[in-house]
Design a protein around this motif. Sequence first.
Motif, PDB file in Angstrom:
ATOM      1  N   HIS A   1      -8.864   6.390  -0.949  1.00 11.90           N
ATOM      2  CA  HIS A   1      -7.614   5.653  -0.499  1.00 11.90           C
ATOM      3  C   HIS A   1      -7.435   6.381   0.777  1.00 11.90           C
ATOM      4  CE1 HIS A   1      -5.935   3.360  -4.480  1.00 11.90           C
ATOM      5  NE2 HIS A   1      -7.110   3.114  -3.991  1.00 11.90           N
TER       6      HIS A   1
ATOM      7  N   LYS B   1      -5.392  -1.982  -4.440  1.00  7.83           N
ATOM      8  CA  LYS B   1      -4.802  -1.434  -3.142  1.00  7.83           C
ATOM      9  C   LYS B   1      -6.032  -0.920  -2.195  1.00  7.83           C
ATOM     10  CE  LYS B   1      -2.521   2.775  -1.576  1.00  7.83           C
ATOM     11  NZ  LYS B   1      -1.753   4.125  -1.932  1.00  7.83           N
TER      12      LYS B   1
ATOM     13  N   CYS C   1       0.810  -1.223  -0.092  1.00  6.43           N
ATOM     14  CA  CYS C   1      -0.055   0.047   0.032  1.00  6.43           C
ATOM     15  C   CYS C   1       0.754   1.274   0.108  1.00  6.43           C
ATOM     16  CB  CYS C   1      -0.828   0.296   1.247  1.00  6.43           C
ATOM     17  SG  CYS C   1      -2.293  -1.311   1.062  1.00  6.43           S
TER      18      CYS C   1
END
Length: 488
Positions: free
Chosen positions: A166, A102, A80
């Motif tokens: 994210h 991810k 990541c």
Amino acid sequence: MLKQFLTKLPRKFAKSDGPDPSPPPPPPASADSARPGAVKRMSSVVFPASLVAGIEPLLNFKDVANTEKQNLFITKANLCCVVFDFSDPNPTNATNNEKDLKRQALIELVDFVSAGSPPRFTESMVSAACKMFSANLFRVFSPNYRSSGGYENEEEEPMFDPAWTHLQLVYDLLLKFVSLSTLDAKMAKKHIDHAFILKLLDLFDSDDPRERECLKTVLHRVYGKFMVHRPFIRKSVSNIFYRFVFETERHNGIAELLEVFGSVISGFALPLKEEHKMFLWRTLIPLHRPKTVGTYLQQLTYCVSQFIEKEPKLASTVVRGLLKYWPVTNSQKEVMFLGELEEILESTHAGELQKVLVPLFRRIGCCLNSSHFQVAERALFLWNNDQIASLITQNRQVILPVIFPALERNTRNHWNQAVLNLTLNVRKLFSEMDADLFLTCQERFEEEELKRPEAEEKRRLIWERLESAAATAQPVSGKTAVLVSAPA
């Protein structure tokens, strides 16, 4: 980049699935992957496709033995660390798939940390996690990414970071990571150090309100978890406030930082340390100076009120500070100051108020005579507060002589009918409160009004003499001595 990444993977995973097959030939290295350190924020970073095809980093935590979960955590955290460019308007399908992979890895890390029986983190796990936090969160905002802030721009739409899908998961993981009861603070402070905290505080200048909200919670947990960092955090936040007040007057996260410090101040032990009192005087009071104070005044007022509740003797200091930064040309800001003043006076003891009665009510008198009706109206509303009205009653011998001229001028000259009616009500309250004192003040006011034309004429003559003297005076040159004397 792929070979460097593969060497970091634990070799035990390969043994658990039978004999180690010969590795497939790596794909041709792209221009980005051939450069060292190709993982950069806001650049086209390609997720290592051949690594995704392997089973090691994509395994679920429930599918591996407990002894392997620590290694799997480190592997996923390293995976990541790859950062994608979400500003690209035309991403490829492969890039979108890599972003999804991810995101899935981040979700699995969050679930692992927030499990019912939280794991005990080793130093290598803490190091990998902090490395991943740094890679994803810490970045520099470009100048055009920042807004000026301020109540003039409250109607503008907030800016949202396109990478939030994210970032949100990384913040969620960081929050759960710092909140873990099994996390050894002594070990973790080696990685969550002063440099980490400074970069975390820099993120409060983000334009994305969702990010600032997450940072607020994270900073609060870091402050509670790492006692050794508390003085440094207070000092660093003070420096942010100093830079905002005295240099830039541009910062997006002042309200959130003050909200964190509201709970910090409520936890201060009594008696208050001198350091904490200096924080009030040198940091919080000057925050009333910027023109954008409206964006964080609610949080600032709460912090100041916390200090007064803990030590009532500080009330006179706070009132003096408000008078020092009182706006004289900004009516909107003046209305806000009157609102804060009311909250402060509600928690002020009569003995402390006596120290600042004259300058305070002289300023309130100026507000009563303001040509802006909202300022005058807000000042007159102070008498609607029972607690403040009681304080005024107790100190009427000092207050009424100061405030009476302003009340009389309002009744004679103010243009707004609502202000005029409120003024008459306050005037009636004073007359019923102490008729003798009211009559004395009225007589004194009439005497001053009779002398007023004479004083104005004297002032006009003085200015005329000064103007004529300035017109006939020879220009001073060189080192000629000049005798300055007051007019007779």
